[in-house]
Scaffold this motif. Structure first.
Motif, mmCIF file in Angstrom:
data_model
loop_
_atom_site.group_PDB
_atom_site.id
_atom_site.type_symbol
_atom_site.label_atom_id
_atom_site.label_comp_id
_atom_site.label_asym_id
_atom_site.label_seq_id
_atom_site.Cartn_x
_atom_site.Cartn_y
_atom_site.Cartn_z
ATOM 1 N N PRO A 21 56.499 57.456 45.950
ATOM 2 C CA PRO A 21 57.253 57.645 47.228
ATOM 3 C C PRO A 21 56.921 56.902 48.356
ATOM 4 N N ASP A 22 55.845 55.950 48.189
ATOM 5 C CA ASP A 22 55.316 54.907 49.285
ATOM 6 C C ASP A 22 55.842 53.699 48.706
ATOM 7 N N PHE A 23 56.406 53.694 47.694
ATOM 8 C CA PHE A 23 56.776 52.101 47.324
ATOM 9 C C PHE A 23 57.809 51.378 48.236
ATOM 10 N N PRO A 24 59.010 52.169 48.625
ATOM 11 C CA PRO A 24 59.935 51.511 49.289
ATOM 12 C C PRO A 24 59.268 51.153 50.798
ATOM 13 N N ARG A 25 58.130 51.809 51.192
ATOM 14 C CA ARG A 25 57.536 51.435 52.630
ATOM 15 C C ARG A 25 56.802 49.976 52.230
ATOM 16 N N LEU A 26 56.099 50.064 50.942
ATOM 17 C CA LEU A 26 55.587 48.780 50.605
ATOM 18 C C LEU A 26 56.374 47.665 50.602
ATOM 19 N N MET A 27 57.627 47.688 50.094
ATOM 20 C CA MET A 27 58.618 46.662 49.725
ATOM 21 C C MET A 27 59.235 46.404 51.041
ATOM 22 N N ALA A 28 59.436 47.322 52.080
ATOM 23 C CA ALA A 28 59.884 46.778 53.489
ATOM 24 C C ALA A 28 58.754 46.062 54.280
ATOM 25 N N ASP A 29 57.597 46.544 54.142
ATOM 26 C CA ASP A 29 56.560 45.785 54.651
ATOM 27 C C ASP A 29 56.213 44.330 54.006
ATOM 28 N N GLN A 53 48.097 45.528 52.446
ATOM 29 C CA GLN A 53 47.128 45.992 51.640
ATOM 30 C C GLN A 53 46.836 47.495 51.568
ATOM 31 N N ARG A 54 46.842 48.168 52.868
ATOM 32 C CA ARG A 54 47.096 49.588 53.114
ATOM 33 C C ARG A 54 47.855 50.226 52.299
ATOM 34 N N ASP A 55 49.053 49.676 52.235
ATOM 35 C CA ASP A 55 50.161 50.212 51.457
ATOM 36 C C ASP A 55 49.673 50.528 49.844
ATOM 37 N N ILE A 56 49.451 49.055 49.350
ATOM 38 C CA ILE A 56 48.921 49.213 47.983
ATOM 39 C C ILE A 56 47.714 49.899 47.739
ATOM 40 N N ASN A 57 46.935 50.235 48.507
ATOM 41 C CA ASN A 57 45.700 50.890 48.411
ATOM 42 C C ASN A 57 46.044 52.542 48.076
ATOM 43 N N GLY A 58 46.843 52.782 49.171
ATOM 44 C CA GLY A 58 47.242 54.165 48.858
ATOM 45 C C GLY A 58 47.921 54.420 47.731
ATOM 46 N N ILE A 59 48.788 53.575 47.151
ATOM 47 C CA ILE A 59 49.570 53.924 45.902
ATOM 48 C C ILE A 59 48.534 53.925 44.840
ATOM 49 N N ALA A 60 47.570 52.823 44.767
ATOM 50 C CA ALA A 60 46.510 52.856 43.710
ATOM 51 C C ALA A 60 45.752 53.800 43.412
ATOM 52 N N LEU A 61 45.489 54.555 44.741
ATOM 53 C CA LEU A 61 44.608 55.696 44.618
ATOM 54 C C LEU A 61 45.269 56.900 44.100
ATOM 55 N N ASP A 62 46.671 57.040 44.518
ATOM 56 C CA ASP A 62 47.318 58.184 44.004
ATOM 57 C C ASP A 62 47.681 57.933 42.420
#
Length: 266
Positions: free
Chosen positions: A108-116, A175-184
């Motif tokens: 669900p947070d991937f679109p935000r990562l792509m936007a950033d 990096q914050r976006d990626i970290n959150g997704i990786a942890l999930d």
């Protein structure tokens, strides 16, 4: 991890919230047959049952048989996916875990990562950062002109700290976006982890070489000792014939062609 036919059938039934009895009533397949399809010792499933269950669950027969991980889009047009030739070749190459890549993309947070990421790559944030920095610089210049504080003045230092570096800020956000997704994703796969042995296998491996391979030792005998230790064999209990074959195997080992340890060299 690829799901077996049994696991796919059971998952689809559980997703529908159906018992075997209810599934049997709705598909007109016998409960015993349906149960056998989900059993660990499952051996075969009829073509009729495959077609019947595929239509009932709204998935492809290839998905039920484990030939694809795609439930509903077996013949998607590559043009609709807008994939480049390089991307297609990468997905076909086996160099990346396509299943994990899919999990990443549907997070669900991937679109935000792509936007950033798009904001950073296209330099969209640049003007905004420049405008914010211009305001900070103007305030700093005004304070310096009116009050001439020292460079260690707390208020002036706050303004200096408020000056944004576009690259650092955008990379931090990404990096914050990626970290959150990786942890999930890690949390979702925590049950997949193999238990990690407490002993250090590399340390044991190197220590074993030092113990069995000496500069003045017989390389052939050292090779036999080394292999026996790795395989937990008792060299003394091997027959002459077994030792002969073991020697032939040892001669094919690239590791043992140069048995002198390289440990400690730089």
């Amino acid at each position: 991890m690829e799901l077996s036919i049994q696991e796919r059938l059971k998952d689809l039934r559980v997703e529908r919230g159906l018992t075997l009895e209810q599934l049997a009533e709705q598909t007109h397949l016998s409960k015993s047959a349906l149960g056998s399809y989900e059993a660990e010792d499952f051996k075969d499933i009829s073509h009729y049952a495959i077609i019947k269950l595929a239509k009932f669950y709204g998935v492809t027969a290839d998905y039920l048989l484990g030939l694809t991980g795609t439930k509903n889009h077996p013949n998607a047009d590559l043009a609709d996916l807008r994939l480049s030739d390089d991307m297609i070749e990468l997905l076909k190459s086996g160099l990346v875990d396509n299943s994990l890549l899919c999990e990443l993309a549907v997070h669900p947070d991937f679109p935000r990562l792509m936007a950033d990421l798009e904001i950073y790559v296209n330099g969209i944030a640049g003007k905004q950062v420049q405008s914010a920095n211009a305001i900070v610089d103007t305030m700093s210049a005004t304070i310096m002109k009116q009050y001439n504080p020292g460079l260690t003045d707390p208020q002036l230092r706050q303004l200096v700290a408020a000056h944004l570096d576009e690259d650092e800020f955008c990379r931090y956000v990404i990096q914050r976006d990626i970290n959150g997704i990786a942890l999930d994703l890690r949390e979702a796969h925590k049950e997949d982890f193999f238990s990690v042995p407490e002993d250090n296998l590399l340390e044991d491996f190197l220590q074993m070489i030092e113990e069995t391979v000496k500069e003045d030792s017989d390389p052939e005998q050292a090779a036999l000792v080394f292999i026996c230790k790795r395989l937990k064999l008792n060299l003394k209990k091997l027959s002459d014939e077994e030792k002969k074959w073991l020697k032939k195997i040892a001669q094919k080992s690239d590791l043992l062609k140069n048995p002198n340890t390289q440990r400690g060299r730089k």
